[in-house]
Each structure stands twice: as structure tokens, then as C-alpha cells.
Design an enzyme around this catalytic site. Sequence first.
Site, mmCIF file in Angstrom:
data_model
loop_
_atom_site.group_PDB
_atom_site.id
_atom_site.type_symbol
_atom_site.label_atom_id
_atom_site.label_comp_id
_atom_site.label_asym_id
_atom_site.label_seq_id
_atom_site.Cartn_x
_atom_site.Cartn_y
_atom_site.Cartn_z
ATOM 1 N N HIS A 209 0.787 -1.235 0.000
ATOM 2 C CA HIS A 209 0.000 0.000 0.000
ATOM 3 C C HIS A 209 0.819 1.285 0.000
ATOM 4 O O HIS A 209 0.259 2.371 -0.045
ATOM 5 C CB HIS A 209 -0.943 0.024 1.209
HETATM 6 C C1 UD1 Z 1 -1.779 5.651 6.151
HETATM 7 C C2 UD1 Z 1 -0.421 6.059 6.740
HETATM 8 C C3 UD1 Z 1 0.594 4.936 6.498
HETATM 9 C C4 UD1 Z 1 0.064 3.610 7.020
HETATM 10 C C5 UD1 Z 1 -1.295 3.340 6.386
HETATM 11 C C6 UD1 Z 1 -1.895 2.031 6.855
HETATM 12 C C7 UD1 Z 1 0.111 8.473 6.660
HETATM 13 C C8 UD1 Z 1 0.904 9.500 5.969
HETATM 14 N N1 UD1 Z 1 0.113 7.249 6.090
HETATM 15 O O1 UD1 Z 1 -1.612 5.527 4.751
HETATM 16 O O2 UD1 Z 1 1.793 5.246 7.182
HETATM 17 O O3 UD1 Z 1 0.982 2.588 6.694
HETATM 18 O O4 UD1 Z 1 -2.186 4.415 6.723
HETATM 19 O O5 UD1 Z 1 -3.095 1.754 6.211
HETATM 20 O O6 UD1 Z 1 -0.482 8.746 7.676
HETATM 21 N N2 UD1 Z 1 -9.201 5.245 2.460
HETATM 22 C C9 UD1 Z 1 -10.423 4.606 2.481
HETATM 23 N N3 UD1 Z 1 -10.937 4.247 3.691
HETATM 24 C C10 UD1 Z 1 -10.306 4.501 4.853
HETATM 25 C C11 UD1 Z 1 -9.073 5.160 4.823
HETATM 26 C C12 UD1 Z 1 -8.525 5.516 3.629
HETATM 27 O O7 UD1 Z 1 -11.022 4.360 1.448
HETATM 28 O O8 UD1 Z 1 -10.847 4.135 5.922
HETATM 29 C C13 UD1 Z 1 -8.614 5.605 1.147
HETATM 30 C C14 UD1 Z 1 -8.898 7.036 0.772
HETATM 31 O O9 UD1 Z 1 -9.077 7.061 -0.606
HETATM 32 C C15 UD1 Z 1 -7.610 7.758 1.106
HETATM 33 C C16 UD1 Z 1 -6.576 6.673 0.846
HETATM 34 O O10 UD1 Z 1 -7.208 5.450 1.206
HETATM 35 O O11 UD1 Z 1 -7.442 8.893 0.340
HETATM 36 C C17 UD1 Z 1 -5.324 6.832 1.659
HETATM 37 O O12 UD1 Z 1 -5.627 6.945 3.061
HETATM 38 P P1 UD1 Z 1 -4.615 7.778 4.035
HETATM 39 O O13 UD1 Z 1 -5.019 7.640 5.453
HETATM 40 O O14 UD1 Z 1 -4.463 9.156 3.509
HETATM 41 O O15 UD1 Z 1 -3.244 7.058 3.796
HETATM 42 P P2 UD1 Z 1 -2.871 5.503 3.769
HETATM 43 O O16 UD1 Z 1 -2.340 5.189 2.435
HETATM 44 O O17 UD1 Z 1 -3.946 4.647 4.336
#
Ligand code: UD1
Length: 363
Positions: A209
Site C-alpha cells: 500500500h
Molecule cells: C496511512 C499512513 C501509512 C500507514 C497506512 C496504513 C500516513 C501519511 N500514512 O496511509 O503510514 O501505513 O495508513 O493503512 O499517515 N481510504 C479509504 N478508507 C479509509 C481510509 C482511507 O477508502 O478508511 C482511502 C482514501 O481514498 C484515502 C486513501 O485510502 O485517500 C489513503 O488513506 P490515508 O489515510 O491518507 O493514507 P494511507 O495510504 O492509508
Amino acid sequence: MKVFLVAGARPNFMKIAPVYRAAKKHPAVDCRIVHTGQHYDREMSQAFFDDLDLPLPDFHLEAGSGTHAIQTAKIMTGFEKICMKEKPDWVVVVGDVNSTLACSIVAKKLLIRVAHVEAGLRSFDMTMPEEINRMVTDSITDCFFVTEESGEKNLLREGKPGGSIHVVGNVMIDNLFHQLERLKNEDGSRFPTQLLKEQSRPYVFLTLHRPSNVDHRKTFEGIAGALNEIAKERPILFPVHPRTKKMMAEFDIRLSDQIHELSPLGFKESLFLWKDAEVVLTDSGGLQEETTALGIPCVTIRENTERPITITMGSNILAGTRPEAILKANHAARQRGRSGTVPPYWDGKAAERIWNILTSVKF
Ligand code: UD1
């Protein structure tokens, strides 16, 4: 002593669970859980609270997704409100996600003491948002709880006072051991993936991811090519992160039908699968550590790791992201089998050590 224990994204929940449990052994500690809402889908958040026996959070900031600035700002404004009202004595943050950075800055500016669990880790790669989060958080932390020797060395090199650095072990491993014990008494047939697991043995377990792997077409296509090669010899079980799912659709990445794409899994079901994998392929930080604790061969699909002890002592191989390098590392991991030793203090008691220190710190 009023303490806010902050969590926002999936890997945080595993880290706060043992810390919260151990707080209960200290009657003088009033420990409140703050969920920032960085992760919000049921399967990315509530499923973990259920699996890990965490109570409903005392405060939920409902920050949600967005650019880094938007997400961080939403967390900060929400957190500032509750800190001003509740006036905690300590804010305890874990790991390296945006919630970690946002809440530590808010606390520090309100003159609230900050403790960072999993402090001092460094990938030395400033293109990773997590590295920036780690460095900023550590630059204003009062009390550092460190998982491995490299963390202590990094903090000392950065000029942090030795007396504020405590090598306590790894709360991620506290949680792992606790959950493994509980899994022993559970009927595996309650997991929807049980049949797939039995039919697939020996299998590879995969998580992927990181933005550096999935947000760039060429890199992701290369990794996917290597995975399709590996799948010719072994089925791959692959719970797909929402970010990865989105990018697979955008880049039209096609995976072999021997790669079983699953929805994101809760902690227990994920553990149920990876603990019996022949090899784990991952770009996660936590899995590098958890596989090391159980001696399971792990191939890290990244150019660097902030957790070097998983390589020097544990069962981790750092592959890089080039397809040939991933194939070579996968082969080596399979040949090696179960291996490695468990790092010092990764014994399930890190959270206890944390509270023993926090409740006796004098400023
Ligand atoms: C975040 C953390 C990363 C961790 C990861 C675990 C930061 C910078 N990154 O990355 O260190 O390894 O979490 O999962 O804090 N989304 C959903 N549902 C959710 C959450 C996210 O659909 O419940 C989607 C959204 O489109 C969002 C994307 O995932 O824009 C990324 O989510 P985000 O929390 O920004 O970063 P992660 O890649 O999950």
C-alpha cells in the site's frame, strides 16, 4: 494523571491496544482514547477496535481523508479543541502516521507533555511522508519509547537527552503475542478465508500500500509483474488496501488468478493467514516486525527500512522494488524457511514498561 492516547490509522490501533490495557493496572492513570478518524471504513477502523477489544473511543475527531495538509489540519483543529477543554497531562502518540504528527504538534503548543511510542526509527528517506512525521514528532517529544537499538542511536545522534530515551521493546509485539494466545482458543472456521487457506497451502501472504509502490504506474506494473511470476509457483493471498485498489483500477493492473484479492481483513483474520504463510511479501512496517517475532520469512518490497533490526537479527530480507530483485529475495526467503532471533525486549511487556516509566517521570 490524565492521558490522551491517540490513534488514527490502521497500524495505530494494534499499538494502542496493549498500552490501553496496561494503563488499567495503574489506578492513578485516567487514560482516554482519541480516534482522529484518519481511517474510517468499518474494515479499516471499527473492525480493529472489535478484534483488539478496544472500547469505543472517548473522543472521535472524524477527520477523514484528504491531502496531507487538509487531513493534518482537520486533525489538529479537532484535537486542539478537546485538549483545551480536557487539559490532559500527557498526550501519547504512536507510530508515524499523519495523526501522530498532528496531535503531537497541538499538544506541545498547548504545553502538554508528549510521549512517542516507537520513537527514533529512521528510513533516511524524506520522500516518505512517514519519515517526515517521525522526524517532526521526535523533534518535540518529551519522552521517547524506543523499540530497537537503532532508534536510540538515531535519537542520540540528533541530540536528544539520553535520560528521555527508553528502550522498552515493541508494543506491536505485545499485541501480537496477546492475540496469538487468543487465536489458539478460537475456531478457525469462523474466518471466511479458512477454506481458501487450507486449499492454498503452501501460500504467500501479500500486503502492498505504500504510495512509493502503488502511486507510480511503472513501479506498480513492475511489482505486479514479479507477483504474477511468483504466483505461477505459489498461490498468493492478498488483502487489498483501499489506496491500492484505487490505483489498480486507475493503472488497469491485472493480477494472475492465482493471486486471491481479498477485502481488507481485521487483525485476527489477517494474523490467521500470515502466521502460516510460507513467505510474507510486504511493504508494511508492522509486518516486518511481526514476522520477525515469529521467525517467518519476510520479503520487504521497499528500497529501505526504518526497522533494520528485522534484517540484522530477524527474518526480513529487504528486496527493493525491481522485479528481478523481488523474485530473487522471494526465492531466498523460501529457501531460508523459519529463521532469525527475536530482538531484545520484544517479549510482550513493552506497554507495562511504558507505564512504569510514565508514572514515575519527574520534570
Ligand atoms: C496511512 C499512513 C501509512 C500507514 C497506512 C496504513 C500516513 C501519511 N500514512 O496511509 O503510514 O501505513 O495508513 O493503512 O499517515 N481510504 C479509504 N478508507 C479509509 C481510509 C482511507 O477508502 O478508511 C482511502 C482514501 O481514498 C484515502 C486513501 O485510502 O485517500 C489513503 O488513506 P490515508 O489515510 O491518507 O493514507 P494511507 O495510504 O492509508
